[in-house]
Enzyme design. Structure first.
Site, mmCIF file in Angstrom:
data_model
loop_
_atom_site.group_PDB
_atom_site.id
_atom_site.type_symbol
_atom_site.label_atom_id
_atom_site.label_comp_id
_atom_site.label_asym_id
_atom_site.label_seq_id
_atom_site.Cartn_x
_atom_site.Cartn_y
_atom_site.Cartn_z
ATOM 1 N N ILE A 208 18.893 49.095 35.382
ATOM 2 C CA ILE A 208 19.945 48.801 34.400
ATOM 3 C C ILE A 208 19.901 49.804 33.246
ATOM 4 O O ILE A 208 20.927 50.255 32.744
ATOM 5 C CB ILE A 208 19.814 47.346 33.890
ATOM 6 N N ASN B 76 7.500 54.225 30.984
ATOM 7 C CA ASN B 76 6.189 54.647 31.503
ATOM 8 C C ASN B 76 6.247 54.939 33.007
ATOM 9 O O ASN B 76 5.223 55.226 33.612
ATOM 10 C CB ASN B 76 5.101 53.608 31.196
ATOM 11 N N SER C 1 6.458 53.076 35.447
ATOM 12 C CA SER C 1 5.687 52.183 36.326
ATOM 13 C C SER C 1 6.554 51.623 37.447
ATOM 14 O O SER C 1 6.050 51.229 38.488
ATOM 15 C CB SER C 1 5.064 51.036 35.518
ATOM 16 N N ASP D 220 3.958 54.091 27.198
ATOM 17 C CA ASP D 220 3.831 52.664 27.490
ATOM 18 C C ASP D 220 4.046 51.908 26.189
ATOM 19 O O ASP D 220 3.447 52.262 25.162
ATOM 20 C CB ASP D 220 2.428 52.385 28.060
ATOM 21 N N PHE E 265 14.910 47.165 27.581
ATOM 22 C CA PHE E 265 14.911 46.789 29.002
ATOM 23 C C PHE E 265 13.498 46.711 29.581
ATOM 24 O O PHE E 265 13.287 46.045 30.597
ATOM 25 C CB PHE E 265 15.661 47.840 29.849
ATOM 26 N N SER F 262 17.427 36.773 30.991
ATOM 27 C CA SER F 262 17.716 36.571 32.415
ATOM 28 C C SER F 262 18.197 35.153 32.689
ATOM 29 O O SER F 262 17.712 34.187 32.085
ATOM 30 C CB SER F 262 16.429 36.827 33.204
ATOM 31 N N TYR G 120 7.541 34.966 35.462
ATOM 32 C CA TYR G 120 8.528 35.964 34.993
ATOM 33 C C TYR G 120 9.558 35.292 34.089
ATOM 34 O O TYR G 120 9.831 35.749 32.969
ATOM 35 C CB TYR G 120 9.225 36.647 36.188
ATOM 36 N N LYS H 4 10.521 35.597 29.812
ATOM 37 C CA LYS H 4 11.827 35.862 29.181
ATOM 38 C C LYS H 4 12.164 34.754 28.183
ATOM 39 O O LYS H 4 12.700 35.010 27.102
ATOM 40 C CB LYS H 4 12.918 35.987 30.256
ATOM 41 N N GLY I 234 10.868 28.315 45.387
ATOM 42 C CA GLY I 234 11.330 28.641 44.036
ATOM 43 C C GLY I 234 12.812 28.944 43.948
ATOM 44 O O GLY I 234 13.365 29.032 42.851
ATOM 45 N N ASP I 235 13.494 29.164 45.093
ATOM 46 C CA ASP I 235 14.932 29.459 45.045
ATOM 47 C C ASP I 235 15.727 28.227 44.636
ATOM 48 O O ASP I 235 15.313 27.094 44.892
ATOM 49 C CB ASP I 235 15.429 29.922 46.419
HETATM 50 P P1 NAD Z 1 13.535 48.119 36.369
HETATM 51 O O1 NAD Z 1 12.161 47.772 36.836
HETATM 52 O O2 NAD Z 1 14.367 48.969 37.249
HETATM 53 O O3 NAD Z 1 13.467 48.798 34.929
HETATM 54 C C1 NAD Z 1 12.463 48.480 33.990
HETATM 55 C C2 NAD Z 1 11.896 49.780 33.477
HETATM 56 O O4 NAD Z 1 10.884 49.503 32.501
HETATM 57 C C3 NAD Z 1 11.241 50.626 34.569
HETATM 58 O O5 NAD Z 1 11.757 51.942 34.529
HETATM 59 C C4 NAD Z 1 9.746 50.595 34.213
HETATM 60 O O6 NAD Z 1 9.085 51.783 34.595
HETATM 61 C C5 NAD Z 1 9.790 50.384 32.707
HETATM 62 N N1 NAD Z 1 8.602 49.748 32.144
HETATM 63 C C6 NAD Z 1 7.951 48.646 32.610
HETATM 64 N N2 NAD Z 1 6.902 48.363 31.832
HETATM 65 C C7 NAD Z 1 6.872 49.282 30.830
HETATM 66 C C8 NAD Z 1 6.039 49.518 29.723
HETATM 67 N N3 NAD Z 1 4.956 48.741 29.468
HETATM 68 N N4 NAD Z 1 6.306 50.556 28.910
HETATM 69 C C9 NAD Z 1 7.372 51.364 29.159
HETATM 70 N N5 NAD Z 1 8.195 51.198 30.202
HETATM 71 C C10 NAD Z 1 7.961 50.164 31.029
HETATM 72 O O7 NAD Z 1 14.283 46.746 36.049
HETATM 73 P P2 NAD Z 1 15.825 46.488 35.754
HETATM 74 O O8 NAD Z 1 16.405 45.779 36.921
HETATM 75 O O9 NAD Z 1 16.469 47.717 35.262
HETATM 76 O O10 NAD Z 1 15.686 45.413 34.594
HETATM 77 C C11 NAD Z 1 15.774 45.777 33.236
HETATM 78 C C12 NAD Z 1 15.578 44.553 32.379
HETATM 79 O O11 NAD Z 1 16.556 43.570 32.722
HETATM 80 C C13 NAD Z 1 14.220 43.886 32.553
HETATM 81 O O12 NAD Z 1 13.801 43.421 31.290
HETATM 82 C C14 NAD Z 1 14.529 42.714 33.473
HETATM 83 O O13 NAD Z 1 13.624 41.663 33.278
HETATM 84 C C15 NAD Z 1 15.919 42.335 33.013
HETATM 85 N N6 NAD Z 1 16.714 41.659 34.032
HETATM 86 C C16 NAD Z 1 16.917 42.251 35.250
HETATM 87 C C17 NAD Z 1 17.672 41.606 36.214
HETATM 88 C C18 NAD Z 1 17.863 42.198 37.582
HETATM 89 O O14 NAD Z 1 18.209 41.461 38.520
HETATM 90 N N7 NAD Z 1 17.683 43.517 37.770
HETATM 91 C C19 NAD Z 1 18.255 40.354 35.922
HETATM 92 C C20 NAD Z 1 18.045 39.787 34.659
HETATM 93 C C21 NAD Z 1 17.273 40.451 33.719
HETATM 94 C C1 WQD Z 2 19.907 36.102 45.854
HETATM 95 C C2 WQD Z 2 20.219 35.136 46.995
HETATM 96 C C3 WQD Z 2 18.254 34.184 48.019
HETATM 97 C C4 WQD Z 2 16.734 37.955 49.668
HETATM 98 C C5 WQD Z 2 16.513 37.347 41.059
HETATM 99 C C6 WQD Z 2 15.517 36.888 40.045
HETATM 100 C C7 WQD Z 2 16.212 36.589 38.752
HETATM 101 C C8 WQD Z 2 17.063 37.764 38.294
HETATM 102 C C9 WQD Z 2 18.004 38.174 39.368
HETATM 103 C C10 WQD Z 2 15.688 39.145 36.906
HETATM 104 C C11 WQD Z 2 19.346 33.892 46.986
HETATM 105 C C12 WQD Z 2 19.006 35.052 49.006
HETATM 106 C C13 WQD Z 2 17.478 36.983 49.022
HETATM 107 C C14 WQD Z 2 16.640 37.921 51.100
HETATM 108 C C15 WQD Z 2 18.087 35.981 51.109
HETATM 109 N N1 WQD Z 2 16.254 38.908 38.009
HETATM 110 N N2 WQD Z 2 18.156 36.034 49.713
HETATM 111 N N3 WQD Z 2 17.331 36.918 51.766
HETATM 112 O O1 WQD Z 2 16.523 35.200 43.363
HETATM 113 O O2 WQD Z 2 18.944 34.950 42.627
HETATM 114 O O3 WQD Z 2 17.423 36.304 41.303
HETATM 115 O O4 WQD Z 2 17.254 38.459 40.569
HETATM 116 O O5 WQD Z 2 15.779 38.516 35.900
HETATM 117 O O6 WQD Z 2 15.220 36.323 37.836
HETATM 118 O O7 WQD Z 2 14.900 35.707 40.539
HETATM 119 O O8 WQD Z 2 18.132 37.167 43.497
HETATM 120 O O9 WQD Z 2 18.705 38.855 45.163
HETATM 121 O O10 WQD Z 2 16.461 37.725 45.327
HETATM 122 O O11 WQD Z 2 18.502 36.404 45.878
HETATM 123 O O12 WQD Z 2 18.677 35.131 51.756
HETATM 124 O O13 WQD Z 2 15.957 38.738 51.742
HETATM 125 O O14 WQD Z 2 19.929 35.798 48.245
HETATM 126 O O15 WQD Z 2 17.743 33.039 48.655
HETATM 127 O O16 WQD Z 2 20.144 32.809 47.425
HETATM 128 P P1 WQD Z 2 17.725 35.793 42.753
HETATM 129 P P2 WQD Z 2 17.887 37.633 44.978
#
Ligand code: NAD
Ligand code: WQD
Length: 342
Positions: A16, A36, A38, A63, A85, A129, A153, A157, A298-299
């Protein structure tokens, strides 16, 4: 704070973060990147500059938990706002590594807040999230619905939101927007930026993309006995460029009110796993092999946002349709079969 500004973006090389950096650069903001790596790679930074047509103001490999390194970032610039992020985001991993998750997600946020306070930077957009809603008893979800995090996780948040509420109560100079994203998917329409999971993807759309590309043999659909129209899980998928745009618009609204505000970032439209599979097959032109397996622990059955609050606050809604999410994810998969490595 309408108009160009200097913005620190943490976790900028991630999924993102990278798309948001493009959106900010294209709209004239100066952007300073911290990561970082990671869960990302410096190649993402190269691609941000290529897609946006201009480089960020500075890039730091650092970091957030490294107090000295973070201090240097703040000493080098005068930030108008921070978008935070950086975090660990894999739900399953958080169950196995709770200490690491609290350390990075909560400790990283308090380290950032300390640096912001010490350097007189008080405007923050925070990545929250939909997972904090946990096993929701109704949809669509509004921001006032109760939080019931069901894994470490999600709890990190929720805790971060509580920390931010407290900071804003005690330090009234702070303005914070916590955006609760639902399920961000898709990629930049150029095919140059997208989601690059490490190993086998956890999330459904990158998994389907790898099945379609022949890298994985079939999708395992986790349960078809949920109380949803076709029995499979329903989610509110939102295009990552809508999430990116939402952050740019958020910067313009940080000063609307002092203190802490929480807003959902979703479309308000639910899509089942079966509907997602059909949409992807239509885009890539071949069937997606799948089998129905047991529910994933957990789903939850259904998570869909009520996006009314953000629409009312900013006059903004996520516009991109599911077809555009799927088309862009597929283009990125085709052009980058091994992620950013090629
Ligand atoms: P991502 O893992 O692609 O990006 C996170 C970035 O943070 C990575 O580039 C990682 O290297 C960096 N990072 C991690 N720990 C660090 C640290 N200690 N210092 C510096 N950098 C660090 O994840 P994303 O999908 O881009 O998510 C971004 C944010 O959005 C996160 O906070 C995540 O929890 C939140 N979020 C994501 C989703 C999703 O489904 N992708 C949904 C809801 C919320
Ligand atoms: C979506 C749907 C699964 C994989 C996660 C995090 C949430 C947020 C968004 C960060 C569900 C189904 C999945 C597979 C499947 N991230 N599924 N087969 O679990 O809704 O949310 O990402 O904040 O915190 O939990 O996303 O893409 O894993 O699943 O059937 O191999 O797809 O059961 O219904 P989820 P997901």
């Amino acid at each position: 704070m309408p108009g160009p500004s200097t913005v620190l973006v943490t976790g900028a090389a991630g999924f993102i973060g990278s798309h948001t950096c493009v959106e900010l650069l294209e709209h004239g903001h100066e952007v300073v990147l911290v990561d970082n790596y990671s869960n990302s790679s410096p190649e993402a930074v190269e691609r941000i500059a290529k897609v946006a047509g201009r480089p960020p103001a500075a890039v730091y490999e650092a970091d957030l938990l490294d107090r000295r390194a973070l201090g240097e970032v703040f000493e080098g610039h005068s930030f108008d706002a921070v978008i935070h992020f950086a975090a660990k985001k894999a739900v399953g991993e958080s169950v196995a590594l709770p200490v690491e998750y609290y350390d990075t997600n909560v400790g990283g946020t308090t380290a950032l807040l300390r640096a912001m306070r010490d350097h007189g930077v008080h405007r923050l957009v925070f990545s929250s999230s939909c997972s904090i809603y946990g096993d929701a008893t109704k949809v669509p979800l509004t921001e006032s619905d109760p939080a019931r995090p069901t894994n470490p996780y999600a709890t990190t948040k929720w805790l971060c939101e509580q920390v931010l509420h407290d900071v804003c109560r005690r330090l009234p100079e702070f303005s914070v927007l916590a955006l609760r994203y639902f399920n961000p998917v898709g990629a930049h329409s150029s095919g140059l930026l997208g989601e690059v999971p490490r190993g086998v993807p956890d999330n459904v759309l990158p998994y389907i993309a790898q099945v379609a590309a022949g890298r994985l043999d079939r999708l395992r659909i986790f349960g078809d006995d949920y109380p949803t129209p076709d029995g499979t899980g329903v989610r509110d998928y939102i295009h990552v460029m809508d999430v990116a745009q939402g952050h740019r618009v958020a910067l313009d609204h940080l000063d609307d009110e002092r203190g802490m505000r929480v807003l959902n970032l979703g479309t308000g439209r639910g899509t089942s796993v079966r509907q997602l599979v059909t949409a992807f097959s239509d885009t890539c032109g071949t069937p997606i092999p799948f089998e129905i397996v047991a529910r994933r622990p957990g789903d939850v059955a259904e998570l869909v946002a009520d996006p009314t609050a953000v629409a009312q606050a900013w006059g903004w809604t996520a516009e991109r349709e599911l077809t555009s999410m799927v088309d862009d994810a597929w283009r990125f998969q085709l052009l980058n079969p091994s992620g950013y490595a090629n």
